[in-house]
Design an enzyme around this catalytic site. Structure first.
Site, PDB file in Angstrom:
ATOM      1  N   ARG A   1      -7.278   7.556  -4.198  1.00  0.00           N
ATOM      2  CA  ARG A   1      -6.949   7.250  -2.806  1.00  0.00           C
ATOM      3  C   ARG A   1      -7.757   8.182  -1.933  1.00  0.00           C
ATOM      4  O   ARG A   1      -7.717   9.399  -2.102  1.00  0.00           O
ATOM      5  CB  ARG A   1      -5.471   7.477  -2.540  1.00  0.00           C
ATOM      6  CG  ARG A   1      -4.585   6.544  -3.305  1.00  0.00           C
ATOM      7  CD  ARG A   1      -3.199   7.114  -3.408  1.00  0.00           C
ATOM      8  NE  ARG A   1      -2.505   7.109  -2.131  1.00  0.00           N
ATOM      9  CZ  ARG A   1      -1.810   6.070  -1.691  1.00  0.00           C
ATOM     10  NH1 ARG A   1      -1.723   4.986  -2.414  1.00  0.00           N
ATOM     11  NH2 ARG A   1      -1.192   6.129  -0.545  1.00  0.00           N
TER      12      ARG A   1
ATOM     13  N   GLY B   1      -1.150  -2.304   0.452  1.00  0.00           N
ATOM     14  CA  GLY B   1      -1.736  -1.973   1.738  1.00  0.00           C
ATOM     15  C   GLY B   1      -3.002  -1.166   1.551  1.00  0.00           C
ATOM     16  O   GLY B   1      -3.683  -0.833   2.504  1.00  0.00           O
TER      17      GLY B   1
ATOM     18  N   ASP C   1       3.972  -4.283  -5.693  1.00  0.00           N
ATOM     19  CA  ASP C   1       3.336  -3.326  -4.820  1.00  0.00           C
ATOM     20  C   ASP C   1       2.471  -2.440  -5.727  1.00  0.00           C
ATOM     21  O   ASP C   1       2.644  -2.434  -6.934  1.00  0.00           O
ATOM     22  CB  ASP C   1       4.435  -2.510  -4.134  1.00  0.00           C
ATOM     23  CG  ASP C   1       3.868  -1.407  -3.286  1.00  0.00           C
ATOM     24  OD1 ASP C   1       2.862  -1.668  -2.625  1.00  0.00           O
ATOM     25  OD2 ASP C   1       4.428  -0.315  -3.289  1.00  0.00           O
TER      26      ASP C   1
ATOM     27  N   ASP D   1       7.840  -2.680   1.440  1.00  0.00           N
ATOM     28  CA  ASP D   1       8.043  -3.765   0.481  1.00  0.00           C
ATOM     29  C   ASP D   1       9.340  -4.515   0.725  1.00  0.00           C
ATOM     30  O   ASP D   1       9.613  -5.522   0.075  1.00  0.00           O
ATOM     31  CB  ASP D   1       8.064  -3.214  -0.944  1.00  0.00           C
ATOM     32  CG  ASP D   1       6.807  -2.422  -1.251  1.00  0.00           C
ATOM     33  OD1 ASP D   1       5.724  -2.911  -0.888  1.00  0.00           O
ATOM     34  OD2 ASP D   1       6.912  -1.337  -1.827  1.00  0.00           O
TER      35      ASP D   1
ATOM     36  N   THR E   1       1.147   1.153  -4.867  1.00  0.00           N
ATOM     37  CA  THR E   1       1.462   2.565  -4.804  1.00  0.00           C
ATOM     38  C   THR E   1       2.948   2.786  -5.056  1.00  0.00           C
ATOM     39  O   THR E   1       3.784   2.202  -4.393  1.00  0.00           O
ATOM     40  CB  THR E   1       1.102   3.124  -3.427  1.00  0.00           C
ATOM     41  OG1 THR E   1      -0.190   2.636  -3.113  1.00  0.00           O
ATOM     42  CG2 THR E   1       1.110   4.611  -3.434  1.00  0.00           C
TER      43      THR E   1
END
Lengths: 1165, 349
Positions: free
Chosen positions: A595, A676, A409, A821, A411
């Site tokens: 972000r 994502g 993943d 996740d 983040t």
């Protein structure tokens, strides 16, 4: 964690369908309706598997379901029934031992569960019955009971919140023990019941609750409460997750609450959640089973050969029954066929030791004890969260050494998920905070740099939006020391760190969020005035919409909707002309790896609001498809908005994340990032974390490339074919063997996003789709690194599954920190959770949890490698030692007329595996470090040496088997030739058959133990103790066993056999010689291997070490890998691993390129 | 399947050498450097031991006399062999033989049987150690393993029971030395031919009743193949009769392989205490034991003994071979080592 057994105890099981109706306080709603008591299960938690009564049969049954145990049970029964050469004790005792040990372990675990259950079940709760409080045990709660819970108590079952001591019907709850989120969550009571604040009041309530049948999703609940008042139409109110208080969570900051039990016992969401995770099995276990089958075949063929030869040999009457050795009457009377069958069984029994009973126990013990080293590892302890690694399963330790694909993943896993507000843009003007910012909660009145300025009112609107559009709460600081640091009296808490960063960011510009007060949100503006906004609706964030909104009413009575979300989800919902100026900023920020969130607003008229309000209330009341209905309404509401600006929040890379990724890639693993997040952000993170190098050629499969047209799919197929062709050209001999090669050829990276992926995986027309799917997979597997962005949680799991099931079934590892996740963590062979900031769900569902991404390096490269080597060696050794144990026994049959005469005494047969040779290998498999942990972590290429289950392939297995066979032959024929003249004592006395067996056995025990000693590269005092101790014990035991006439034995076969054996010098010399001969080939091979390695290690390694500058520097040890690295015999020889010639210039350019990591990103875009 | 380890790891892990896998350890590496001296040393040691063994084995004198007397062999004992085939016993035959050189004492006299499966399972379990230790209940109720030699057809328990005891080797030998034209008997000692622990502890006679062993054996019968009961094995000598008869005990220690020898007598008394002189001898054999029916052979072996026991060339030869192999490998390894080192030096240059 506890594993809750299936709720077969519950009566409600059969009628799981539909909804359930709960009568609050068991009161019928009207006299006319007959009140039918529905049957629900009680509130007893049963996590234990056994009771005192069923423990023995149930546990035995479960244990004998295991093939090995069952096999030994059969052997044991055969021994009991049929006249067999060895007594039933020889196989019964080890089996008994194994069963007892396992039973004790399981019994102990179950006792712990019983104790925990009892603690929960017997805890006292207060139930309101007839306006009085009754104290009861928790297990006595029935569905429909009204329960009172006081502050800091945990809820005994799932309750519908009716009323609290607060007027407003709010209570605060922490779900730390459920999902690890320690922030306070607010729960609401239905408006109509908030007033019932005493026992009498609550007792007057007549209501029914209709709700869905229990389901495990913690965050979903749909229900309706019907409140009946005398002479009035019943009032119906919707119930959602915010009305449901979950068992296991704790009441906070609220004096007491009343709630009605809706789900009890095994039907609570908590209980449903802990139900069996699917069992993961490691590749090693599969290898063991394969080897087991081989040995079973060997066993059966040995028995068949012996039986056949026996009858051939016996066809001679004087062999069958010489005068000195007559058959018993029973033997004469048995049918030939039956006799042959029993003979076959007898041989099976005689040779059954070839299948190691104790291996399973040893493997289990090794795994169990070994996994402590992970939890104990200081280097994986994080000072910040004060936690170390967590091991949820010990079954997969060795799988950590076999990983080929790492899915991570982004983040919170690669990045720290500690957000820092960097800049914002309002109407296209950029605002950047001073760099002097401290990561605290201090007032920064430092100068703000303005790059042009937006209108004042727009600025304020933007900042108000930041202050209002969130779900942040304020937590009062603990004044434990009495020290009241004024500034840090309270802190913001939220489930999303982005929001905190935004609120903090707004504060920097002068707008401070002060918290909630009833329905109102308080904001302190730049002039230090308090503004109050009534919070009307929160349209919660979800990963599908990728945005959240609030509807507030200003003090002036205006209705405002603020929305913030990902640019892709905001831009289509705002005025087109506003987009352009902001878009520039957003894209640049994304390129810098920030972000970004866009903020938009919309003013609502009274009528609009009324409409929205009605729609929302209606949707909330819906019992079916509530989520979809809500989403549809949210979609309607969040339209035609006005864009105000955008924010940029930095999520820093975790420390050593880049080095870790580089190390993993060097170790031959392919790292895929599944996130994502936006493509641009993700891409820059990938560059920063060195997943993509500057020379990596990127292949993109994104929505951007597809265009908007309807020809999307065709375009996609064209692209796929094009990339495929390109890759094929680069790797001409398409053998699929390129993985893990350490070549310096062109590296490719692939970027794909969620929507494109779903196009590939779920195509609209099913024509030739599977073909493209496989092309896609081939492209993926050829790329060194893959970035999948904009992934929904399920898509992550889909990707993992796709790779997992691809050719060769590579071992996959997923690592992530958030709830999104979990699906991929569960899907992968090994799931790793990061104990991150987004709650504990990932860690809870993982197999292993570590505090930081960087810990993966040690976990895989050192722990994984060691565990694999240890267990692989353990398995091979076990088969080997039993082969050379039983082979002499088999050979002896040729010299005793195939009469199943055992070569060894029964005690030796029994003790060999459980006493004489078990501890050294256990110690080895726990302590061995054939290569230092430091070396393993610093030279990731060593990981490739064990790739593809290298030590448990057929080749090493064959090697061990041959070794075992060779040694068995040496043992037997050595002693056979020695016994050509059996007068071996200096006084001419002779030795018999038991001495023969004892000599063989002594050589065997010593050889097998010394073989392990040869393999041991890491001699701690424990290894010394168990190895020499085992040998000493063997000698001691032999003297002891032969020194006494044992009254329980029918035959005193071993009486003084060992003592006589050691008086013979010839025997001594023979034993020493045979041990030497047996070990000679092994020593020779090791020495030659080491000599060869020493030679070729010198130059390729030194040049290669140039390639790993970051790692050596990072570890602070500039030493090159020591020359005398021992290599295991069954290590893979990596031809393209170590000998690949790399030109020095290449290495240097590579190096320099990496030094300027952040520059090339611009060029790429 | 297990509960979460480290669930309680809220507290910092212990920083001990064990938990951090940093226990002090010896890390030997079997490299050519360390192995070379090892190979040479081991090789030399093996050669030395091998030479010693070979020399010792060579000095041992051994003489085998086959007296099976297979039909048509023209052997002196053929007559007896034929008789035994017919079922008759008690036949005697004599062998004359020459000792080409002096056998230094003590000389052991063995008998050797071949194709005789004392290690057959059915045979080797057919005994009752409890009975043989003199246990009264074992005498009256022998173990079932003894079957079919547990009781006689009338149900009277057999002592000693079982197939092993029943098939006790019952040829006897007498040795004569030809000196000055006459054969003088060579005294053969039957003491100390079994293991001390066997004859003194493991085997013992039932308790004497009124000082009589015969009474102690009352209620039992002799094994069917025996000419007389156990207490008559050595009539005159109470220390060597019954279950503690040393010939019997030697027989009861079942052999490992189908061709086996068992110690029969020793020559170490009287004129022959220093061994058997060179010369002519005569061996008188009472030929009772039938072996032709299972194609077995019978031999008498005269052998001297040394510290390594009887003659056994195998051990010495293997030691010599293994020692040479070690040294040879040592040299090969040395060559490889030097070659690699040179190569490395060249690489460095």
């Amino acid at each position: 964690m506890f594993r809750w057994s299936i709720n077969r105890f519950c009566a409600g099981e059969e009628k799981r369908v539909g909804t359930r109706t709960v009568f609050v306080g068991h009161r019928p709603v009207s006299e006319t309706d007959a009140y039918v008591e529905q049957k629900f299960c009680d509130n007893r938690i049963v996590s234990s598997k056994y009771t005192v009564w069923n423990f023995l049969p149930k546990n035995l049954f479960e244990q004998f379901r295991r093939i090995a145990n069952f096999y030994f049970l059969i052997i044991f029964l055969v021994q009991v029934i049929v006249d067999t050469p060895t007594s039933p004790v020889t196989s019964g005792l080890p089996l008994f031992f194994v069963i007892i040990v396992t039973a004790i372990k399981q019994g102990y675990e179950d006792w712990l569960r019983h104790r925990a259950d009892k603690e929960v079940n017997k805890s006292s709760v207060f139930i309101v019955e007839n306006a009085k409080q009754v104290k009861k045990h928790s297990e006595k709660i029935k569905v429909g009971d009204i329960v009172e819970v006081k502050a800091d108590e945990t809820f005994p079952c799932d309750l519908i919140f009716l009323a609290s001591s607060n007027d407003d019907g709010i209570c605060y709850v922490t779900t730390a023990s459920l999902d690890g989120e320690s922030n306070f969550k607010t729960h609401y009571a239905v408006r109509d019941t908030t007033g019932l604040r005493t026992d009498d009041d609550i007792d007057s309530l007549t209501a029914t609750i209709e709700c869905e049948q229990p389901q495990p999703d913690l965050y979903k609940f749909v229900g309706r409460i019907n409140i009946y008042r005398s002479n009035q139409e019943p009032v119906a109110r919707s119930l959602g997750p915010e009305n449901l208080l979950l068992k296991g969570s704790t009441l906070k900051n609220t004096k007491k609450i009343y709630g009605v039990a809706v789900y009890t016992g095994m039907e609570t969401k908590m209980a449903l959640n802990y139900q069996g995770k699917s069992q993961k099995r490691s590749a090693v276990e599969k290898s063991i089973n394969a080897f087991l089958i081989v040995y079973l075949c060997i066993l059966v063929s040995k028995a068949t050969v012996c039986t056949t030869l026996k009858y051939i040999w016996q066809s001679n009457p004087f062999n069958d029954e010489p005068w000195y050795n007559q058959k018993t009457i029973k033997e004469r009377d048995t049918f030939q066929i039956l006799r042959m069958f029993t003979d076959f069984l007898s041989f099976m029994v005689l040779f059954n030791f070839i299948i190691p009973v104790s291996m399973y126990v040893t493997v289990e013990m090794q795994k169990f004890l070994g996994s402590f080293f992970i939890a104990w590892d200081k280097e994986m302890y994080d000072e910040e969260i004060k936690e170390g690694a967590l091991v949820n399963t010990s079954d997969l330790n060795e799988e950590l050494g076999q990983v080929e694909y790492v899915f991570t993943d982004k983040t919170g896993t690669l990045t720290e998920n500690s957000m820092k507000f960097i800049e914002c843009c309002i109407d296209g003007h950029k605002y950047k905070a001073g760099i002097s910012e401290v990561d605290g909660f201090s007032h920064t009145d430092g100068p703000l740099k303005y790059y042009g300025k937006a209108e004042k009112c727009r600025e304020e609107l933007f900042l108000r939006a930041l202050c209002l559009c969130h779900t942040v709460q304020i937590k009062e600081g603990d004044n434990v020391d009495g020290l009241r640091v004024n500034q840090e009296r309270w802190t913001y808490i939220s489930s999303s760190p982005d929001e905190i960063a935004l609120v903090k960011g707004a504060k920097k510009y002068g707008f401070t969020f002060l918290g909630h007060e009833a329905d109102y949100m308080k904001v302190q503006n730049q002039k230090n005035e308090i503004e109050k906004y009534q919070l009307l609706h929160v349209l919660n964030f979800d990963p599908v919409r990728r945005r959240m909104s609030v509807v507030v009413k200003t003090s002036t009575g205006k209705f405002l909707l603020f929305c913030k979300g990902a640019d892709s989800s905001i831009f289509p919902r705002v005025q087109r002309d506003e987009i352009q100026q902001t878009k520039v900023h957003v894209e640049r920020n994304a390129m810098d790896g920030y972000r970004t969130l866009c903020v938009a607003f919309k003013e609502l008229t009274q009528e609009d609001y009324k409409k929205i309000n009605d729609q929302l209330s209606e949707a909330k009341m819906a019992l079916q498809d509530r989520e979809e209905k809500m989403a549809r309404i949210f979609d309607d509401i969040e339209a035609d908005m006005h864009l105000i600006g955008a924010t940029a929040v930095e999520d820093r890379l975790q420390e050593h994340a880049a080095e870790t990724i580089e190390a993993l890639q060097t170790a031959g693993m392919k790292v895929w990032v599944l996130t994502g997040d936006k493509m641009e952000t993700a891409k820059s993170t990938c560059y920063a974390s060195r997943l993509f190098q500057t020379n990596t050629e990127l292949l993109e499969l994104t929505t951007k490339m597809m265009g908007d047209s309807d020809r999307k799919e065709e375009r996609l197929h064209e692209l796929l074919l094009e990339y495929h062709k390109k890759l094929l050209q680069d790797f001409p001999q398409n053998s699929g063997k390129l993985k893990r090669s350490w070549t310096v050829s062109q590296e490719y990276g692939l970027i794909i996003d969620g929507s494109t992926l779903s196009l590939i995986l779920n195509p609209s027309q099913d024509s030739s789709s599977s073909n493209y799917k496989s092309i896609f997979l081939q492209i993926c597997l050829k790329c060194t690194s893959v970035l999948c962005c904009r992934m929904a949680p399920l898509q992550k799991a889909q990707i993992v599954r796709m790779v997992k099931n691809s050719k060769g079934n590579p071992i996959t590892l997923s690592i992530g920190d958030g709830a999104n996740d979990v699906s991929m963590i569960l899907e992968a062979h090994v799931g790793i959770g990061i104990k991150g900031k987004e709650g504990r769900q990932a860690a809870r569902n993982s197999d292993y949890a570590v505090p930081k991404f960087k810990h993966l390096r040690k976990l895989l490269l050192a722990h994984g490698h060691l565990y694999y080597v240890r267990i692989a060696h353990l398995v091979q050794y076990f088969f080997y030692k039993n082969l050379c144990f039983i082979l002499p026994q088999f050979l002896y049959q040729f010299f005793c007329g195939f009469s199943q005469q055992p070569l060894y005494d029964a005690a030796y047969l029994t003790m060999y595996n459980i006493c004489f040779t078990s501890l050294p290998i256990l110690a080895y498999s726990l302590l061995e470090q054939h290569i230092n942990i430091e070396t393993l972590t610093s030279d990731p290429r060593l990981y490739m040496k064990i790739s593809d289950n290298a030590m448990l392939q057929w080749k090493p297995f064959l090697y061990w088997t041959c070794l075992g066979a060779f040694e068995g032959l040496v043992f037997f024929f050595g002693v056979y030739f020695l016994f050509q003249n059996s007068s071996l004592e200096d006084n001419g006395k002779v030795f018999g058959n038991w001495t023969f067996g004892t000599i063989v056995f002594t050589v065997l025990v010593f050889t097998v133990t010394l073989k392990l000693a040869l393999d041991t590269r890491f001699w701690t005092w424990m290894n010394h103790f168990v190895i020499w101790g085992s040998l000493a014990f063997y000698v001691f035991f032999s003297f002891f066993w032969g020194g006494i006439i044992w009254p329980f034995l029918k035959q005193q076969r071993m009486y003084f056999v060992f003592a006589h054996m050691v008086t013979s010098v010839s025997t001594w010399l023979a034993i020493v010689l045979l041990i030497f001969i047996s070990l000679f080939p092994e020593i020779l091979l090791v020495v030659f291997k080491n000599a060869k390695r020493k030679n070729y290690q010198e130059h390729p390694l030194s040049s290669c070490s140039l390639k790993l500058p970051a790692i050596t520097v990072f570890l602070g040890m500039n030493k090159t890998v020591p020359f005398n690295l021992p290599m295991l015999l069954s290590y893979k020889s990596m031809e393209n691993g170590y000998t690949s010639e790399m030109k020095l210039e290449d290495a240097v350019t590579n190096l320099t390129q990496r030094c300027h990591l952040r520059i090339p990103q611009m060029q790429q875009l | 399947a297990m509960a979460g380890i480290g669930a309680l790891s809220g507290n910092k892990p212990d920083n001990t050498a064990f938990t951090q896998q940093r226990l002090p350890a010896w890390q030997p590496l079997l490299s050519a450097g360390t192995a070379l001296p090892l190979f040479f040393c081991a090789g030399l040691a093996c050669l030395a031991v091998g030479l010693g063994l070979h020399f010792s084995s060579d000095t041992i004198r051994e003489l085998e006399l086959d007296y099976t007397g297979a039909p048509g062999s023209g052997h002196n004992c053929s007559r007896c062999a034929n008789a035994s085939l017919a079922g008759a016993g008690g036949c005697t035959c004599s062998l004359r033989f020459e000792l080409p050189e002096r056998f230094p004492g003590p000389v052991c006299l063995y008998y050797q049987l071949s194709n005789y499966y004392q290690n057959h399972r059915r045979y080797s379990v057919s005994r009752d150690d409890r009975q043989l230790s003199g246990d009264a209940s074992g005498l009256s109720n022998p173990a079932t393993e003894c079957s079919p030699f547990r009781t006689d057809p009338r149900g009277i328990p057999i002592a000693p029971c079982g197939a092993i005891a029943n098939s006790l080797f019952n040829d006897t030998f007498a040795l004569y030395h030809l000196a000055n034209g006459t054969f003088y008997p060579v005294p053969l000692d039957n003491r100390g031919i079994s293991w001390w622990t066997d004859s003194n502890i493991k085997f013992s006679n039932p308790e004497l009743i009124n000082g009589s062993l015969e009474t102690a054996f009352k209620g039992t019968t002799k094994p069917p193949n025996w000419p007389h009961a156990a207490y008559m094995l050595d009539m005159g000598n109470l220390n060597n009769t019954g279950f503690i008869n040393e010939d019997f005990i030697v027989w009861m220690r079942t052999a490992a392989l189908p061709t086996f020898r068992k110690l029969y007598r020793r020559v170490h008394e009287g004129n022959f205490s220093s061994g058997l002189p060179q010369g002519t001898y005569r061996l008188d054999i009472t030929y009772n034991y039938p072996v032709l029916s299972f194609q077995g052979t019978k031999k008498v072996i005269f052998s001297t003994v040394s510290w390594m026991g009887g003659k056994n060339p195998f051990l010495g030869i293997v030691y010599l071979i293994f020692g040479s192999a070690c040294i040879l490998t040592g040299f090969v390894m040395l060559a490889v080592h030097i070659k690699f080192q040179k190569q490395n030096q060249m690489d460095v240059e």
